[in-house]
Structures are given as structure tokens and as C-alpha cells.
Design an enzyme around this catalytic site. Structure first.
Site, PDB file in Angstrom:
ATOM      1  N   PHE A  35      -0.273 -36.169 -61.471  1.00 15.98           N
ATOM      2  CA  PHE A  35      -0.583 -35.316 -60.316  1.00 15.98           C
ATOM      3  C   PHE A  35      -0.204 -33.868 -60.635  1.00 15.98           C
ATOM      4  O   PHE A  35      -1.009 -32.955 -60.485  1.00 15.98           O
ATOM      5  CB  PHE A  35       0.142 -35.844 -59.056  1.00 15.98           C
ATOM      6  CG  PHE A  35       0.011 -34.914 -57.888  1.00 15.98           C
ATOM      7  CD1 PHE A  35      -1.210 -34.330 -57.574  1.00 15.98           C
ATOM      8  CD2 PHE A  35       1.112 -34.606 -57.082  1.00 15.98           C
ATOM      9  CE1 PHE A  35      -1.331 -33.446 -56.495  1.00 15.98           C
ATOM     10  CE2 PHE A  35       0.991 -33.734 -56.012  1.00 15.98           C
ATOM     11  CZ  PHE A  35      -0.233 -33.155 -55.721  1.00 15.98           C
ATOM     12  N   GLY A 101      13.862 -52.062 -57.489  1.00 12.96           N
ATOM     13  CA  GLY A 101      13.563 -53.496 -57.614  1.00 12.96           C
ATOM     14  C   GLY A 101      13.508 -53.895 -59.080  1.00 12.96           C
ATOM     15  O   GLY A 101      14.047 -54.931 -59.487  1.00 12.96           O
ATOM     16  N   ARG A 105      16.047 -56.462 -61.122  1.00 10.16           N
ATOM     17  CA  ARG A 105      15.591 -57.633 -61.877  1.00 10.16           C
ATOM     18  C   ARG A 105      16.072 -57.619 -63.317  1.00 10.16           C
ATOM     19  O   ARG A 105      16.528 -58.619 -63.850  1.00 10.16           O
ATOM     20  CB  ARG A 105      14.062 -57.715 -61.860  1.00 10.16           C
ATOM     21  CG  ARG A 105      13.502 -58.527 -60.717  1.00 10.16           C
ATOM     22  CD  ARG A 105      12.028 -58.788 -60.921  1.00 10.16           C
ATOM     23  NE  ARG A 105      11.258 -57.573 -61.107  1.00 10.16           N
ATOM     24  CZ  ARG A 105      10.849 -56.785 -60.111  1.00 10.16           C
ATOM     25  NH1 ARG A 105      11.119 -57.088 -58.862  1.00 10.16           N
ATOM     26  NH2 ARG A 105      10.154 -55.699 -60.364  1.00 10.16           N
ATOM     27  N   TYR A 144       9.337 -33.745 -48.404  1.00  8.43           N
ATOM     28  CA  TYR A 144      10.114 -33.703 -49.651  1.00  8.43           C
ATOM     29  C   TYR A 144      11.599 -33.940 -49.355  1.00  8.43           C
ATOM     30  O   TYR A 144      12.212 -34.850 -49.922  1.00  8.43           O
ATOM     31  CB  TYR A 144       9.913 -32.349 -50.329  1.00  8.43           C
ATOM     32  CG  TYR A 144      10.576 -32.221 -51.677  1.00  8.43           C
ATOM     33  CD1 TYR A 144      10.108 -32.923 -52.785  1.00  8.43           C
ATOM     34  CD2 TYR A 144      11.679 -31.374 -51.853  1.00  8.43           C
ATOM     35  CE1 TYR A 144      10.709 -32.791 -54.027  1.00  8.43           C
ATOM     36  CE2 TYR A 144      12.279 -31.241 -53.090  1.00  8.43           C
ATOM     37  CZ  TYR A 144      11.800 -31.946 -54.180  1.00  8.43           C
ATOM     38  OH  TYR A 144      12.405 -31.803 -55.408  1.00  8.43           O
ATOM     39  N   THR A 174      15.703 -25.311 -61.084  1.00 13.28           N
ATOM     40  CA  THR A 174      15.756 -25.325 -62.547  1.00 13.28           C
ATOM     41  C   THR A 174      14.505 -24.626 -63.092  1.00 13.28           C
ATOM     42  O   THR A 174      13.435 -24.738 -62.503  1.00 13.28           O
ATOM     43  CB  THR A 174      15.809 -26.785 -63.040  1.00 13.28           C
ATOM     44  OG1 THR A 174      16.915 -27.436 -62.403  1.00 13.28           O
ATOM     45  CG2 THR A 174      15.974 -26.884 -64.544  1.00 13.28           C
TER      46      THR A 174
HETATM   47  P1  NAD Z   1       6.957 -31.752 -62.039  1.00 10.87           P
HETATM   48  O1  NAD Z   1       5.972 -31.656 -60.928  1.00 10.87           O
HETATM   49  O2  NAD Z   1       6.734 -30.917 -63.247  1.00 10.87           O
HETATM   50  O3  NAD Z   1       7.120 -33.265 -62.499  1.00 10.87           O
HETATM   51  C1  NAD Z   1       6.938 -34.364 -61.658  1.00 10.87           C
HETATM   52  C2  NAD Z   1       6.151 -35.431 -62.425  1.00 10.87           C
HETATM   53  O4  NAD Z   1       6.015 -36.589 -61.600  1.00 10.87           O
HETATM   54  C3  NAD Z   1       4.740 -34.970 -62.788  1.00 10.87           C
HETATM   55  O5  NAD Z   1       4.475 -35.273 -64.126  1.00 10.87           O
HETATM   56  C4  NAD Z   1       3.860 -35.760 -61.840  1.00 10.87           C
HETATM   57  O6  NAD Z   1       2.557 -35.964 -62.352  1.00 10.87           O
HETATM   58  C5  NAD Z   1       4.665 -37.032 -61.671  1.00 10.87           C
HETATM   59  N1  NAD Z   1       4.380 -37.769 -60.435  1.00 10.87           N
HETATM   60  C6  NAD Z   1       4.329 -37.278 -59.168  1.00 10.87           C
HETATM   61  N2  NAD Z   1       4.073 -38.262 -58.294  1.00 10.87           N
HETATM   62  C7  NAD Z   1       3.978 -39.412 -59.021  1.00 10.87           C
HETATM   63  C8  NAD Z   1       3.734 -40.763 -58.686  1.00 10.87           C
HETATM   64  N3  NAD Z   1       3.515 -41.149 -57.425  1.00 10.87           N
HETATM   65  N4  NAD Z   1       3.693 -41.679 -59.689  1.00 10.87           N
HETATM   66  C9  NAD Z   1       3.894 -41.309 -60.973  1.00 10.87           C
HETATM   67  N5  NAD Z   1       4.115 -40.038 -61.348  1.00 10.87           N
HETATM   68  C10 NAD Z   1       4.169 -39.099 -60.380  1.00 10.87           C
HETATM   69  O7  NAD Z   1       8.382 -31.434 -61.384  1.00 10.87           O
HETATM   70  P2  NAD Z   1       9.800 -31.248 -62.069  1.00 10.87           P
HETATM   71  O8  NAD Z   1      10.268 -29.883 -61.747  1.00 10.87           O
HETATM   72  O9  NAD Z   1       9.778 -31.706 -63.478  1.00 10.87           O
HETATM   73  O10 NAD Z   1      10.672 -32.267 -61.203  1.00 10.87           O
HETATM   74  C11 NAD Z   1      11.021 -33.558 -61.685  1.00 10.87           C
HETATM   75  C12 NAD Z   1      11.954 -34.230 -60.704  1.00 10.87           C
HETATM   76  O11 NAD Z   1      13.141 -33.453 -60.517  1.00 10.87           O
HETATM   77  C13 NAD Z   1      11.339 -34.420 -59.304  1.00 10.87           C
HETATM   78  O12 NAD Z   1      11.729 -35.671 -58.792  1.00 10.87           O
HETATM   79  C14 NAD Z   1      11.963 -33.304 -58.507  1.00 10.87           C
HETATM   80  O13 NAD Z   1      12.034 -33.622 -57.138  1.00 10.87           O
HETATM   81  C15 NAD Z   1      13.340 -33.178 -59.142  1.00 10.87           C
HETATM   82  N6  NAD Z   1      13.907 -31.833 -58.949  1.00 10.87           N
HETATM   83  C16 NAD Z   1      13.385 -30.755 -59.613  1.00 10.87           C
HETATM   84  C17 NAD Z   1      13.937 -29.491 -59.387  1.00 10.87           C
HETATM   85  C18 NAD Z   1      13.413 -28.260 -60.098  1.00 10.87           C
HETATM   86  O14 NAD Z   1      13.916 -27.173 -59.856  1.00 10.87           O
HETATM   87  N7  NAD Z   1      12.471 -28.357 -60.990  1.00 10.87           N
HETATM   88  C19 NAD Z   1      14.996 -29.342 -58.492  1.00 10.87           C
HETATM   89  C20 NAD Z   1      15.467 -30.465 -57.822  1.00 10.87           C
HETATM   90  C21 NAD Z   1      14.935 -31.714 -58.069  1.00 10.87           C
END
Ligand code: NAD
Ligand code: UDP
Length: 315
Positions: A35, A101, A105, A144, A174
């Protein structure tokens, strides 16, 4: 050699996690629905026989024999997580339930990428892990924030009810190479605007604050947390306490890129937190972790990354 599942492995943070785990001699299954992630983030890993890429959506259960799970799948920037808010909530909650889950397992240890957004628009400053937050449950950011809060709930319930080994980290903003240039986050927006001498878009008056950590510091925190004894579940804040205003960030990026960009002020989005800064005492004590990369050092590398993409027409 461990077999490790990384959900969201084609995203910004997930791709760095996959890379480091492979470097350390593990077998990695990268699960992503693409996505917001992209194959470009992991293309350099594709010819590694210990790297397996699976197109899969975590709202659907997935089965594999694994030792550890890093649950990082979820769109992370406001424009992406608000694109389909119901899907965002499903990803956080149903995705977490599916991964928990699986962990139950196969008796895998599982880490949840939670977020500083669980604190919402915080009244306590800096934020400590025992602060329950100030989150609007029905606003545009709720899919979110509340999704991540519900994910923490199911993580702790699986831990208490089923003895699943959990690690919950609350990641603060980040930045670094492989950030998605189109996801509207402030660091990538400002850098790309500055490099193109376009107006720098500050939302509100720019007095709102954030504390940004460089990706390498986050990765050190992630791996230190995974190695802590099983009785330490978190949640633990992983972020850089160096706090600055969005206006200061704009000025710094203009300066570092020698840009001719001018600042333009746009409306502040609804529920945009006014301040954010982690208290990292717990991470210092339990993980022996502190961030090491100064803002200018991290920005320099990130500016170079985007500059190269722009010059190669790959943005
Ligand atoms: P990102 O959007 O670059 O990466 C998220 C990834 O998850 C993407 O590759 C996307 O395709 C995939 N994805 C989304 N929905 C999905 C689904 N239903 N099934 C499978 N894949 C799915 O974002 P990021 O910055 O790399 O963030 C990664 C994680 O870290 C997230 O969970 C985010 O909430 C958390 N986070 C990030 C930050 C930040 O500053 N970047 C801060 C706090 C938390
Ligand atoms: N922001 C901004 N201009 C932009 C993008 C973001 O002023 O072009 C602001 C945004 O309103 C917020 C801060 O920068 O106050 C951080 O935004 P981001 O989306 O990067 O992270 P989050 O709001 O999720 O912490």
C-alpha cells in the site's frame, strides 16, 4: 539461524529491519501488501536466498514457522492512514490479532511498532510510558491513534491470557533514507521542496514541536528491545528527546540545502498535536539505549538521499 517475519517489510522502517536481520545471518520473510511500501526499498535484498518476499495483507491470517515477528505493517503518515481509515483500523487491530495468533501457535516472540500517537495531543510533557494520553476517539487521526492503542490492548491481552512473548515499542517521529517522498511527512516534504526551490509548506504558525530520531538510532532501539529478557514487555518510548519547532526545522533545511525557497503558511490540520517529546529514561535503563545521531547529521544523509532521487528522476 532464526526465521523472522517482518510485516510491512517493504516500507521505510521495515526495509531497514529486513536488511539488518539478513546482515546478522537470519532468514527473513517480508510480508507486505505494497500500500505504501515499494519493491524499490528491498530490491537490493531480492537475490539473497535467505530473503523471501510475500505479497500479503495482514488483515488476512498468515501461517509460517517463525521464531520472531516484527509487526510493522501500517500506513504511518496522516495522508496515507486517512486515505482509507477503516482499512487502517483493520490493519492495526485485525492485523495484530492475526500476528498474535500466529505468535501464540508457533511460540514466537513478537514486537509491535506502536507510536507516540497513542499519547495524542499530550498534556504531560515530555511523555512517559505511564501517561495514558489525550486522544480524540472520533477525529480524523483516530483510525491511526485508536488503532494503535487497540493493538497495544490485544498485545497485552495475548500476553496475559496466553503467555505470548511481546515487545511493545512506542516509536516517535523517525526520518531517514527510504522515507516515502509522497506521504506528506514533514521532513521529506521540506527537503524535497527545498531542493526544488519550491515554497516550504508550514501548517499552522510552525510553533508546534516534534522530536525526530534518525532511522539508525531507531534500529538500535528496536534490536536492543527484542533482546531484553521476556519479562520486559514495554511499552517503551524510542525517540530522540531533542525537541524543535516545525519552523526551526524549515529554517534549518533551507539553510542546509542553500535553497531559495520561501516559507508559506497553510492551515493546521485538525487534531495536529502541539508538542511531542519522549521521556526516554525507561529505554536508557532497560535497553541501555540513547539516540546518538544529531539532527544535522541525519538530515545531511537524508538530503543526499532525496537529492540523488531527484537527480535520477526517481522520486
Ligand atoms: P511505511 O508506510 O513506509 O511502511 C508501512 C508498510 O506497511 C508499507 O510497506 C505498507 O505497504 C505496509 N502495509 C500497510 N498496510 C498493510 C497491510 N494491511 N498488510 C500488509 N502490509 C501493509 O511506514 P513506516 O514509517 O515504515 O512505519 C512502519 C511502522 O512503524 C508502522 O506500523 C508505523 O505505524 C510505525 N511508526 C512509524 C513512525 C515513523 O515516524 N515513521 C513513528 C511511529 C510509528
Ligand atoms: N507539517 C508541516 N508541513 C508539511 C508537513 C507537515 O508543517 O508539509 C507539520 C504537521 O502539521 C505536524 C508536523 O509537521 O505538525 C509533523 O508532521 P508529520 O506528518 O511529519 O508527523 P506527525 O504529525 O504524524 O507527527
Amino acid at each position: 539461524m532464526k526465521r523472522i517475519l517482518v510485516t510491512g517489510g517493504a516500507g521505510f522502517i521495515g526495509s531497514h529491519i529486513c536488511e539488518k536481520l539478513l546482515d546478522e545471518g537470519n532468514e527473513v520473510i517480508c510480508l507486505d501488501n505494497f500500500f505504501t511500501g515499494s519493491k524499490r526499498n528491498i530490491i537490493h535484498l531480492m537475490d539473497n536466498p535467505y530473503f523471501e518476499l510475500v505479497r500479503h495483507d495482514i488483515i488476512v491470517p498468515y501461517f509460517a514457522e517463525v521464531d520472531e515477528i516484527y509487526n510493522f505493517a501500517c500506513p504511518a503518515s496522516p495522508i496515507h492512514y486517512q486515505f482509507n481509515p477503516i482499512k487502517t483500523l483493520k490493519t492495526s487491530l485485525m492485523g495484530s490479532i492475526n500476528m498474535l495468533g500466529l505468535a501464540k501457535r508457533v511460540k514466537a516472540k513478537i514486537m509491535q511498532a506502536s507510536t507516540s500517537e497513542v499519547y495524542g495531543n499530550p498534556i504531560i510533557h515530555p511523555q512517559t510510558e505511564d501517561y495514558w494520553g489525550n486522544v480524540n476517539p472520533i477525529g480524523p487521526r483516530s483510525c491511526y491513534d485508536e488503532g494503535k492503542r487497540a493493538a497495544e490492548t490485544v498485545f497485552f491481552d495475548y500476553h496475559r491470557q496466553n503467555g505470548v512473548k511481546i515487545k511493545v515499542i512506542r516509536i516517535f517521529n523517525t526520518y531517514g533514507p527510504r522515507m516515502n517522498a509522497n506521504d506528506g511527512r514533514v521532513v521529506s516534504n521540506f527537503i524535497v521542496q527545498a531542493l526544488q526551490n519550491q515554497p516550504i509548506t508550514i501548517y499552522g504558525d510552525g510553533s508546534q514541536t516534534r522530536s525526530f530520531q534518525y532511522i539508525d538510532d531507531l534500529l538500535n532501539g528496536v534490536f536492543s528491545m527484542m533482546k531484553t529478557p521476556n519479562d520486559f514487555t514495554g511499552p517503551v518510548n524510542i525517540g530522540n528527546p531533542y525537541e524543535f519547532s516545525i519552523k526551526q526545522l524549515a529554517e534549518k533545511i533551507i539553510d542546509m540545502t542553500n535553497s531559495k525557497s520561501k516559507i508559506t503558511y497553510l492551515d493546521l490540520p485538525q487534531d495536529d498535536p502541539l508538542q511531542r517529546k519522549p521521556n526516554i529514561s525507561l529505554a536508557k535503563e532497560k535497553l541501555n539505549w540513547t539516540p546518538k545521531i544529531h539532527l544535522e547529521e541525519g538530515l545531511k544523509i537524508t538530503i543526499e538521499y532525496f537529492d540523488k532521487l531527484l537527480k535520477n528522476n526517481k522520486l
